[in-house]
Design an enzyme around this catalytic site. Structure first.
Site, PDB file in Angstrom:
ATOM      1  N   HIS A 139       0.832  -1.212   0.000  1.00 21.53           N
ATOM      2  CA  HIS A 139       0.000   0.000   0.000  1.00 21.53           C
ATOM      3  C   HIS A 139       0.862   1.255   0.000  1.00 21.53           C
ATOM      4  CE1 HIS A 139       0.893  -0.700   4.262  1.00 21.53           C
ATOM      5  NE2 HIS A 139       0.790   0.613   4.394  1.00 21.53           N
TER       6      HIS A 139
ATOM      7  N   ASP B  17       0.829   4.949   1.823  1.00 23.91           N
ATOM      8  CA  ASP B  17       0.177   5.553   2.997  1.00 23.91           C
ATOM      9  C   ASP B  17      -0.695   6.761   2.644  1.00 23.91           C
ATOM     10  OD1 ASP B  17       1.192   3.602   4.569  1.00 23.91           O
ATOM     11  OD2 ASP B  17       2.763   4.831   5.491  1.00 23.91           O
TER      12      ASP B  17
ATOM     13  N   HIS C 101       4.867   0.087  -0.091  1.00 20.99           N
ATOM     14  CA  HIS C 101       5.491  -0.828   0.874  1.00 20.99           C
ATOM     15  C   HIS C 101       4.512  -1.867   1.407  1.00 20.99           C
ATOM     16  CE1 HIS C 101       3.804   2.471   3.325  1.00 20.99           C
ATOM     17  NE2 HIS C 101       3.573   1.531   4.226  1.00 20.99           N
TER      18      HIS C 101
ATOM     19  N   ARG D 230       5.503  -8.908  17.223  1.00 21.46           N
ATOM     20  CA  ARG D 230       6.180  -7.708  16.703  1.00 21.46           C
ATOM     21  C   ARG D 230       5.394  -6.484  17.159  1.00 21.46           C
ATOM     22  NH1 ARG D 230       5.537  -4.176  12.042  1.00 21.46           N
ATOM     23  NH2 ARG D 230       7.292  -4.185  10.578  1.00 21.46           N
TER      24      ARG D 230
HETATM   25  O1  LIG Z   1       4.617  -1.695  10.962  1.00 22.89           O
HETATM   26  C1  LIG Z   1       5.188  -1.446   9.916  1.00 22.89           C
HETATM   27  O2  LIG Z   1       6.369  -1.730   9.705  1.00 22.89           O
HETATM   28  C2  LIG Z   1       4.456  -0.742   8.791  1.00 22.89           C
HETATM   29  C3  LIG Z   1       3.019  -0.536   9.017  1.00 22.89           C
HETATM   30  C4  LIG Z   1       2.391   0.226   7.894  1.00 22.89           C
HETATM   31  O3  LIG Z   1       2.770   0.130   6.757  1.00 22.89           O
HETATM   32  C5  LIG Z   1       1.297   1.141   8.188  1.00 22.89           C
HETATM   33  O4  LIG Z   1       0.889   1.238   9.339  1.00 22.89           O
HETATM   34  O5  LIG Z   1       0.831   1.799   7.249  1.00 22.89           O
HETATM   35 FE   LIG Z   2       2.028   1.821   5.625  1.00 23.05          FE
END
Ligand SMILES: O=C(O)CCC(=O)C(=O)O
Ligand SMILES: [Fe+2]
Length: 319
Positions: free
Chosen positions: A230, A232, A288, A298
């Site tokens: 996606h 952001d 990403h 995590r």
């Molecule tokens: O937690 C992550 O490494 C990325 C999370 C992510 O891409 C997001 O919250 O938009």
């Molecule tokens: Fe993200």
């Protein structure tokens, strides 16, 4: 035993010595010609085979790199990164939004640093995340707690912790916890501003800002599917700069779960590490995803900034 002539075969007179020699030379010549033809055929087929293999590898290489995890690592979890920055050309996404001079990215890219937040601070804030998320949690592998809105994953839905727990929330979080969040947010903001050459006062915290907890439990709703690629700015609208503060260590606390920038030429990964900040411009230059967590838990916090004051939010607070 000499070879037997087949019965009924035509009997031909044996050739004379000279003739036999001539014939043997001509047989040799045609055999040499045949052999050389054969070897050429072999060379050509081999070349064809190699060309096909190279072509197949060439065509599938970008796909393999993007999908099968062959990637370049921008930051390993075992190393301590001072400040690392990778510039990438800005996408046109920013042209479709109102521009805010002094904030809207003119230079795009991604940065990583392990020196802004200490290990101790990361552990402290990880405990806050743990405490908060232990109040609820998704049935699937991804839970979030948004400190600003109060949204907390609960089963297959969300609840508002401020409403759901009322005043008892003060027994769970302290003013010190919120102070730590504010402190971290401020330092991250300054680091982003310094790196991208913008003024820290022209960027604002925006929503959502949340703790995330991921594990290998099977997804139960789409909210649990954190691994999709996606952008952001598309997903969250107001984001101009995204930052992620990692609160646990890749390979020690969990397996899988690497952050992946999906570039045209290759995947570029960031391995999470407690106290590591990864930040980047939020447009499609930074497409990403997160690898699925294979084991362990995590933790991370997403803290993001907008250039549009209309989309700014106050720091989360207890009151
Ligand atoms: O937690 C992550 O490494 C990325 C999370 C992510 O891409 C997001 O919250 O938009
Ligand atoms: Fe993200």
């Amino acid at each position: 035993m000499p070879p037997q002539r087949r019965s009924g075969a035509r009997v031909v007179a044996e050739p004379s010595g000279l003739l036999r020699e001539k014939r043997s030379v001509s047989v040799k010549k045609s055999r040499v010609r045949l052999e050389s033809q054969n070897s050429w055929l072999m060379i050509v087929s081999l070349l064809l085979l190699v060309t096909c293999m190279v072509l197949a590898a060439f065509l599938s290489w970008p796909y393999m790199r993007r999908e099968d995890g062959v990637a370049q690592v921008l930051a390993h979890s075992q190393e301590t990164v001072q400040e690392r920055f990778f510039e990438v050309p800005c996408s046109e996404d920013y042209d479709n939004h109102k521009r805010f001079p002094g904030c809207t990215p003119r230079m795009c890219g991604r940065g990583v640093t392990d020196t802004i937040i200490s290990k101790e601070e990361a552990i402290k804030i990880q405990r806050v995340a743990e405490r908060g998320l232990s109040l609820g949690g998704s049935d699937g592998g991804a839970s979030i707690l948004d400190l600003h809105s109060g949204a907390l994953s609960m089963g297959k839905h969300f609840v508002n912790i401020y409403r759901y727990f009322g005043d008892t929330i003060k027994d769970i979080f302290s003013e010190e916890d919120f102070q730590l969040y504010r402190d971290i947010r401020q330092r991250v903001q300054q680091e982003i501003a310094k790196t991208f050459g913008i003024s820290s006062s022209s960027m604002y915290l925006t929503k959502p800002t949340f703790f995330s907890r991921m594990n290998s439990t099977e997804a139960k709703t789409t909210h649990d599917e954190y691994w999709h690629p996606h952008v952001d700015k598309v997903t969250y609208g107001s984001f101009d700069y995204t930052s992620l503060l990692y609160l646990s260590d890749y390979t020690t606390d969990f397996g899988g779960g690497q952050f992946v920038f999906m570039d045209e030429d290759a995947n570029k990964t960031i391995e999470p590490r407690a106290g590591r900040i990864s930040f980047f411009t939020s447009g499609s230059e930074n497409l990403h995803r997160v690898e699925k967590v294979r084991w362990g838990t995590r933790y991370a916090i997403t803290i993001s900034f907008t250039c549009n004051p209309d989309h700014s939010i106050e720091d989360p607070s207890l009151t």
